[in-house]
Design a protein around this motif. Sequence first.
Motif, PDB file in Angstrom:
ATOM      1  N   VAL A   1       0.836  -1.199   0.000  1.00 20.53           N
ATOM      2  CA  VAL A   1       0.000   0.000   0.000  1.00 20.53           C
ATOM      3  C   VAL A   1       0.876   1.256   0.000  1.00 20.53           C
ATOM      4  O   VAL A   1       0.625   2.215  -0.745  1.00 20.53           O
ATOM      5  N   ASN A   2       1.927   1.271   0.812  1.00 24.08           N
ATOM      6  CA  ASN A   2       2.812   2.433   0.860  1.00 24.08           C
ATOM      7  C   ASN A   2       3.550   2.642  -0.454  1.00 24.08           C
ATOM      8  O   ASN A   2       3.770   3.776  -0.887  1.00 24.08           O
ATOM      9  N   HIS A   3       3.959   1.549  -1.097  1.00 25.97           N
ATOM     10  CA  HIS A   3       4.598   1.668  -2.410  1.00 25.97           C
ATOM     11  C   HIS A   3       3.640   2.297  -3.420  1.00 25.97           C
ATOM     12  O   HIS A   3       4.030   3.180  -4.197  1.00 25.97           O
ATOM     13  N   ARG A   4       2.405   1.840  -3.406  1.00 32.08           N
ATOM     14  CA  ARG A   4       1.432   2.348  -4.388  1.00 32.08           C
ATOM     15  C   ARG A   4       1.160   3.833  -4.176  1.00 32.08           C
ATOM     16  O   ARG A   4       1.124   4.614  -5.132  1.00 32.08           O
ATOM     17  N   ILE A   5       0.983   4.244  -2.923  1.00 33.05           N
ATOM     18  CA  ILE A   5       0.701   5.653  -2.632  1.00 33.05           C
ATOM     19  C   ILE A   5       1.886   6.528  -2.993  1.00 33.05           C
ATOM     20  O   ILE A   5       1.742   7.569  -3.653  1.00 33.05           O
ATOM     21  N   SER A   6       3.082   6.141  -2.555  1.00 29.31           N
ATOM     22  CA  SER A   6       4.266   6.964  -2.819  1.00 29.31           C
ATOM     23  C   SER A   6       4.555   7.051  -4.311  1.00 29.31           C
ATOM     24  O   SER A   6       4.956   8.113  -4.814  1.00 29.31           O
ATOM     25  N   LYS A   7       4.348   5.967  -5.038  1.00 29.72           N
ATOM     26  CA  LYS A   7       4.581   5.991  -6.480  1.00 29.72           C
ATOM     27  C   LYS A   7       3.636   6.978  -7.166  1.00 29.72           C
ATOM     28  O   LYS A   7       4.048   7.725  -8.068  1.00 29.72           O
TER      29      LYS A   7
ATOM     30  N   THR B   1      -2.002   0.993  17.573  1.00 29.81           N
ATOM     31  CA  THR B   1      -2.215   1.493  16.215  1.00 29.81           C
ATOM     32  C   THR B   1      -1.087   2.418  15.796  1.00 29.81           C
ATOM     33  O   THR B   1      -0.557   2.329  14.689  1.00 29.81           O
ATOM     34  N   LEU B   2      -0.684   3.332  16.694  1.00 31.50           N
ATOM     35  CA  LEU B   2       0.386   4.270  16.353  1.00 31.50           C
ATOM     36  C   LEU B   2       1.719   3.538  16.228  1.00 31.50           C
ATOM     37  O   LEU B   2       2.495   3.808  15.310  1.00 31.50           O
ATOM     38  N   SER B   3       1.993   2.605  17.133  1.00 31.37           N
ATOM     39  CA  SER B   3       3.290   1.937  17.126  1.00 31.37           C
ATOM     40  C   SER B   3       3.463   1.043  15.913  1.00 31.37           C
ATOM     41  O   SER B   3       4.579   0.874  15.416  1.00 31.37           O
ATOM     42  N   SER B   4       2.379   0.440  15.434  1.00 34.36           N
ATOM     43  CA  SER B   4       2.499  -0.494  14.322  1.00 34.36           C
ATOM     44  C   SER B   4       2.150   0.143  12.982  1.00 34.36           C
ATOM     45  O   SER B   4       2.229  -0.535  11.957  1.00 34.36           O
ATOM     46  N   TRP B   5       1.771   1.408  12.987  1.00 36.80           N
ATOM     47  CA  TRP B   5       1.339   2.006  11.724  1.00 36.80           C
ATOM     48  C   TRP B   5       2.534   2.358  10.848  1.00 36.80           C
ATOM     49  O   TRP B   5       3.525   2.898  11.332  1.00 36.80           O
ATOM     50  N   PRO B   6       2.492   2.089   9.539  1.00 30.83           N
ATOM     51  CA  PRO B   6       3.677   2.250   8.686  1.00 30.83           C
ATOM     52  C   PRO B   6       3.809   3.628   8.062  1.00 30.83           C
ATOM     53  O   PRO B   6       4.251   3.743   6.925  1.00 30.83           O
ATOM     54  N   PHE B   7       3.406   4.719   8.758  1.00 26.78           N
ATOM     55  CA  PHE B   7       3.502   6.038   8.125  1.00 26.78           C
ATOM     56  C   PHE B   7       4.951   6.478   7.959  1.00 26.78           C
ATOM     57  O   PHE B   7       5.288   7.220   7.045  1.00 26.78           O
ATOM     58  N   HIS B   8       5.852   6.046   8.848  1.00 24.57           N
ATOM     59  CA  HIS B   8       7.259   6.375   8.675  1.00 24.57           C
ATOM     60  C   HIS B   8       7.826   5.689   7.434  1.00 24.57           C
ATOM     61  O   HIS B   8       8.631   6.279   6.695  1.00 24.57           O
ATOM     62  N   GLN B   9       7.391   4.463   7.190  1.00 24.34           N
ATOM     63  CA  GLN B   9       7.804   3.760   5.990  1.00 24.34           C
ATOM     64  C   GLN B   9       7.328   4.490   4.738  1.00 24.34           C
ATOM     65  O   GLN B   9       8.049   4.554   3.736  1.00 24.34           O
ATOM     66  N   LEU B  10       6.133   5.073   4.791  1.00 22.47           N
ATOM     67  CA  LEU B  10       5.631   5.847   3.662  1.00 22.47           C
ATOM     68  C   LEU B  10       6.559   7.013   3.351  1.00 22.47           C
ATOM     69  O   LEU B  10       6.847   7.302   2.189  1.00 22.47           O
ATOM     70  N   GLY B  11       7.043   7.705   4.390  1.00 17.26           N
ATOM     71  CA  GLY B  11       7.992   8.793   4.173  1.00 17.26           C
ATOM     72  C   GLY B  11       9.287   8.297   3.554  1.00 17.26           C
ATOM     73  O   GLY B  11       9.866   8.969   2.681  1.00 17.26           O
ATOM     74  N   GLN B  12       9.767   7.119   3.976  1.00 18.13           N
ATOM     75  CA  GLN B  12      10.981   6.560   3.392  1.00 18.13           C
ATOM     76  C   GLN B  12      10.779   6.228   1.914  1.00 18.13           C
ATOM     77  O   GLN B  12      11.654   6.484   1.086  1.00 18.13           O
ATOM     78  N   HIS B  13       9.612   5.661   1.584  1.00 14.44           N
ATOM     79  CA  HIS B  13       9.330   5.354   0.180  1.00 14.44           C
ATOM     80  C   HIS B  13       9.265   6.623  -0.654  1.00 14.44           C
ATOM     81  O   HIS B  13       9.788   6.667  -1.776  1.00 14.44           O
ATOM     82  N   LEU B  14       8.626   7.658  -0.124  1.00 16.06           N
ATOM     83  CA  LEU B  14       8.562   8.917  -0.850  1.00 16.06           C
ATOM     84  C   LEU B  14       9.963   9.487  -1.095  1.00 16.06           C
ATOM     85  O   LEU B  14      10.265   9.978  -2.183  1.00 16.06           O
ATOM     86  N   ALA B  15      10.819   9.404  -0.075  1.00 14.05           N
ATOM     87  CA  ALA B  15      12.163   9.988  -0.186  1.00 14.05           C
ATOM     88  C   ALA B  15      12.986   9.287  -1.257  1.00 14.05           C
ATOM     89  O   ALA B  15      13.588   9.933  -2.117  1.00 14.05           O
ATOM     90  N   TYR B  16      13.006   7.953  -1.225  1.00 12.75           N
ATOM     91  CA  TYR B  16      13.889   7.279  -2.182  1.00 12.75           C
ATOM     92  C   TYR B  16      13.311   7.279  -3.589  1.00 12.75           C
ATOM     93  O   TYR B  16      14.051   7.356  -4.582  1.00 12.75           O
ATOM     94  N   LYS B  17      11.985   7.229  -3.731  1.00 11.36           N
ATOM     95  CA  LYS B  17      11.400   7.296  -5.065  1.00 11.36           C
ATOM     96  C   LYS B  17      11.583   8.688  -5.664  1.00 11.36           C
ATOM     97  O   LYS B  17      11.801   8.833  -6.875  1.00 11.36           O
ATOM     98  N   ALA B  18      11.482   9.725  -4.823  1.00  8.97           N
ATOM     99  CA  ALA B  18      11.722  11.084  -5.313  1.00  8.97           C
ATOM    100  C   ALA B  18      13.179  11.257  -5.741  1.00  8.97           C
ATOM    101  O   ALA B  18      13.471  11.858  -6.783  1.00  8.97           O
ATOM    102  N   ARG B  19      14.101  10.737  -4.932  1.00  2.28           N
ATOM    103  CA  ARG B  19      15.522  10.842  -5.286  1.00  2.28           C
ATOM    104  C   ARG B  19      15.813  10.098  -6.589  1.00  2.28           C
ATOM    105  O   ARG B  19      16.582  10.570  -7.430  1.00  2.28           O
TER     106      ARG B  19
END
Length: 381
Positions: free
Chosen positions: A250-256, A290-308
Amino acid sequence: MQVKLLPTPEQASALEATLRACNRAATHASQVAFAKHLKDRNGLQKEVYTELKATFGLSAQPVVRTVKKVVDAYATLKANLQAGNLGPPTSKRHRRAVGTPIAFRPQAAQPFDDRCLSWQYDARTVSVWTVDGRMKGIRFACSPDQLKTLVQYRKGESDLVQRGRKWFLIATCDIPDPEVYEPADWIGVDRGIVNLATTSDGTNHQGRRLSRYRRWQARKRAELQARQTRSATRRLARRAQKERRHATHVNHRISKEIVSVAQRTGRGIAVEQLGGIRERVRLRGDQRRTLSSWPFHQLGQHLAYKARKAGVPFLEVDAAYTSQRCPRCGHTERANRPDRDHFRCRRCGLAGPADVVAGVNVRDRARSAWAFVTMPVPHPA
């Protein structure tokens, strides 16, 4: 770059025996390093080189890579201790980490360099050193784009990984970053739990479907934990892996999608700095998991490397009061956000979806930050 290996039963048996032998050797080398305080590569290799070859059946180069794996593990542990990731020195986790040598799982990944592993791209096979001798003709599967990347940019080590009954090679690829263009504007991205990502354009990537999926997984997890059997434990591990893969997809799809919109419109991407959010935010007991297991930080990482990778400018801006500040008049007050979904400025009356307003504030801060970064420095007279 991750590719899937397709070994025959005989090849899989040799690979498994190799992993087990390398990790037994790594555990032994770790115990020697811990007992004799040898954390440098040359010192540890001089101490254990002959023993690892004679006792565990490793050749010269696999011994070198195994020692390097042990040294890197202790370097990572030291970095985590210094960063406070294992708690204060008085905590049980910290004391256990510094009081016992690092142990390696039997199926832990093993690095191989080009002397131990070679790629035959045309035939889509690899040749790997094993404890049963050189194993040639092990097929691998990948997409045409992955194969092109491997041919052009693969460099350095490749890690042999076993996940259940599946085998993978994770190859290191040195891909040059394209030149970052000058953005015409910015897309502000607000990350959250109910809505995974909301952009300043008003695009909302909802997380409700993922939330339902994770709640259903939590119920199944509780049912399996109550059984307390070995089969239930194995099923729990498989479910946890499946849940992580689903969230990552899901995070890959959103960030892409966000990066493609930014690249098509010539804009940059700005997100909030969310570091330390678990320490800053106070939640009810039912919200903490919910907060501890939520992958929003991973979403930021995907956005960063895909943007780069795409040459899209990427910025992280201060997250303070982005959900309470009015982007039109600048008035900041907690009452501007009467509930989770709505924003209404108490001064000028601006109203709208709260997540979109937060995304607009992130975008405005990126404009100011980029102008400051690109501002020419005056030369002294």
